[in-house]
Design a protein around this motif. Structure first.
Motif, short mmCIF file in Angstrom:
data_model
loop_
_atom_site.label_atom_id
_atom_site.label_comp_id
_atom_site.label_asym_id
_atom_site.label_seq_id
_atom_site.Cartn_x
_atom_site.Cartn_y
_atom_site.Cartn_z
N PRO A 21 0.86 -1.27 -0.03
CA PRO A 21 -0.16 0.11 0.04
C PRO A 21 0.95 1.00 -0.01
O PRO A 21 1.63 1.38 1.12
CB PRO A 21 -1.00 -0.04 1.47
N THR A 28 0.46 4.32 0.92
CA THR A 28 0.05 5.38 1.82
C THR A 28 0.39 4.86 3.35
O THR A 28 0.39 5.30 4.13
CB THR A 28 -1.01 6.28 1.91
N ASP A 29 0.51 3.38 3.39
CA ASP A 29 0.56 2.47 4.65
C ASP A 29 1.96 2.42 5.10
O ASP A 29 2.31 1.09 4.76
CB ASP A 29 -0.61 1.58 4.57
N ARG A 30 2.55 3.24 5.77
CA ARG A 30 4.16 3.31 5.84
C ARG A 30 4.19 1.96 7.03
O ARG A 30 5.36 1.18 7.12
CB ARG A 30 4.53 4.52 6.83
N ARG A 87 2.51 -1.09 7.15
CA ARG A 87 2.36 -2.17 6.37
C ARG A 87 3.72 -2.28 5.61
O ARG A 87 4.22 -3.51 5.35
CB ARG A 87 1.23 -2.23 5.36
N GLN A 88 4.31 -1.44 4.88
CA GLN A 88 5.51 -1.12 4.30
C GLN A 88 6.47 -1.73 4.96
O GLN A 88 7.51 -2.55 4.49
CB GLN A 88 6.04 0.17 3.71
#
Length: 388
Positions: free
Chosen positions: A316, A318-320, A322-323
């Protein structure tokens, strides 16, 4: 790799530090065959499983970092259904794996795609499998024409230098090609039919690598190129991260670049043969043997990396958080090169990568995470004792 004894209690405690082995290289697989083939099960606990041939020729399943332990847990492949509750997709793949006499990356990939294409693993998996299979079929067909076209330009003389690749799809173009190759065949003292047949066999041999021409790039060439981009993407991502994740990302980038260099040498060797098709056709036995070994090695070098690239590409944007989770996962389970493939100067680098991996995998897959329960531990321990 050493066999892992499953953790002794169901706690959330961090795993104990491993005892340093007398031989630092003991944490690395000796050979690609010992490392095993990445097997795309969908059952969560089997996600990074590899299948290899163990002692006595028995197929083994290897589970890295299972339940927060350090190292790799091994058990006979034929016991898998007795230990884990497999999805329908995984049961179908398991049944195919049991029939393998020779476990190789390309063979496992073919069967994994065949299972995925049925849809039992979900729509997305089926679509990806069908799309990639279609792309490779198209590049293979174009590549066969391109090899013949390159042979004409290299060997056919001035009479065919203006000939376009598309002309080879017509009867007139094929007649013209045969005539143009007659001169080379005569000089090489082989029949024209032998030349054509050898070119056909050559194009099939190199199909997985393909040519550096638009539409003719094979799976392994594209994956090799993808490694370089992947490494650069990870490095760029890490620039704005805190130190621990920056360290992980740095390890991923370095390991990916190192793997890329090994893979690129194989691709360049294939290309060197393609640039001298006259040598291929006049020294067919040697060319066939040498390039077969090179492509086989390239399959092994790249095995397991496509999933890592896919995982990162699907992150994703925009999801840091999850990154970062993906970075942890890739850092823990990215493939390492075995001792047979690396030089003495590379050994310390890969030992450091593997030691860090074992620690990260232990943190990522603790017993308390819900991935496996105490009953499964008992079953694993039973098969561990039986196969010890």
């Amino acid at each position: 790799m050493t066999k892992q004894k499953i953790v002794q209690s169901v706690s959330h405690k961090a795993p104990a530090q491993p005892q340093a082995p007398e031989d630092p290289l003991a944490c690395l697989p000796q050979t690609f065959v010992q490392r095993g083939v990445r097997t795309p099960f969908t059952t969560k606990t089997l996600r990074y499983a590899r299948v290899a041939v163990g002692k006595g020729g028995r197929s083994m399943i290897m589970l890295p970092g299972l339940s927060g332990g350090l190292g790799t847990y091994e058990l006979p492949l034929d016991t898998l259904r007795d230990v884990f509750d497999l999805s329908v997709h995984d049961r179908m793949l398991f049944d195919r794996l049991l029939e393998f006499e020779d476990i190789r990356p390309e063979t496992v990939l073919d069967h994994a795609r065949a299972v995925a294409a049925t849809g039992v693993g979900g729509v997305e998996l089926a679509r990806t499998s069908i799309r990639r299979g279609g792309n490779e079929k198209s590049s293979r067909e174009l590549g066969q024409l391109a090899v013949l076209h390159q042979a004409l330009l290299q060997l056919g003389g001035a009479a065919v230098q203006d000939m376009q690749r598309e002309e080879l799809t017509t009867m007139e173009g094929q007649v013209r090609a045969r005539k143009a190759l007659n001169r080379f065949a005569s000089e090489a003292k082989v029949s024209n039919d032998t030349i054509i047949d050898s070119l056909g066999e050559w194009s099939k041999m190199i199909a997985s690598v393909g040519l550096e021409l638009e539409g003719c790039q094979g799976l392994l060439r594209r994956l090799t190129q993808g490694l370089s981009k992947f490494a650069n993407d990870i490095e760029e991502w890490s620039n704005s991260e805190q130190s621990d994740y920056r360290f992980m990302a740095g390890r991923i980038s370095s390991a990916t670049q190192a793997t890329y260099k090994h893979a690129l040498r194989c691709v360049e060797e294939v290309d060197s043969w393609n640039s001298e098709l006259g040598k291929v056709l006049t020294d067919w036995d040697r060319a066939q043997k040498d390039i077969g070994k090179t492509i086989t090695k390239l399959w092994w070098i790249l095995d397991g990396w496509q999933e890592m690239i896919d995982l990162w590409q699907k992150r994703p944007t925009t999801d840091r958080v999850r990154q970062r989770e993906i970075i942890e996962e890739v850092a823990s389970f990215a493939p390492v090169l075995p001792i047979e493939e690396i030089t003495a100067a590379e050994q310390q680098f890969w030992v450091d990568v593997r030691v860090n991996q074992m620690l990260w995998a232990g943190e990522l897959r603790k017993l308390g995470s819900g991935e496996i329960d105490a009953d499964m531990v008992d079953r694993l321990e039973r098969y561990r004792r039986q196969s010890a």
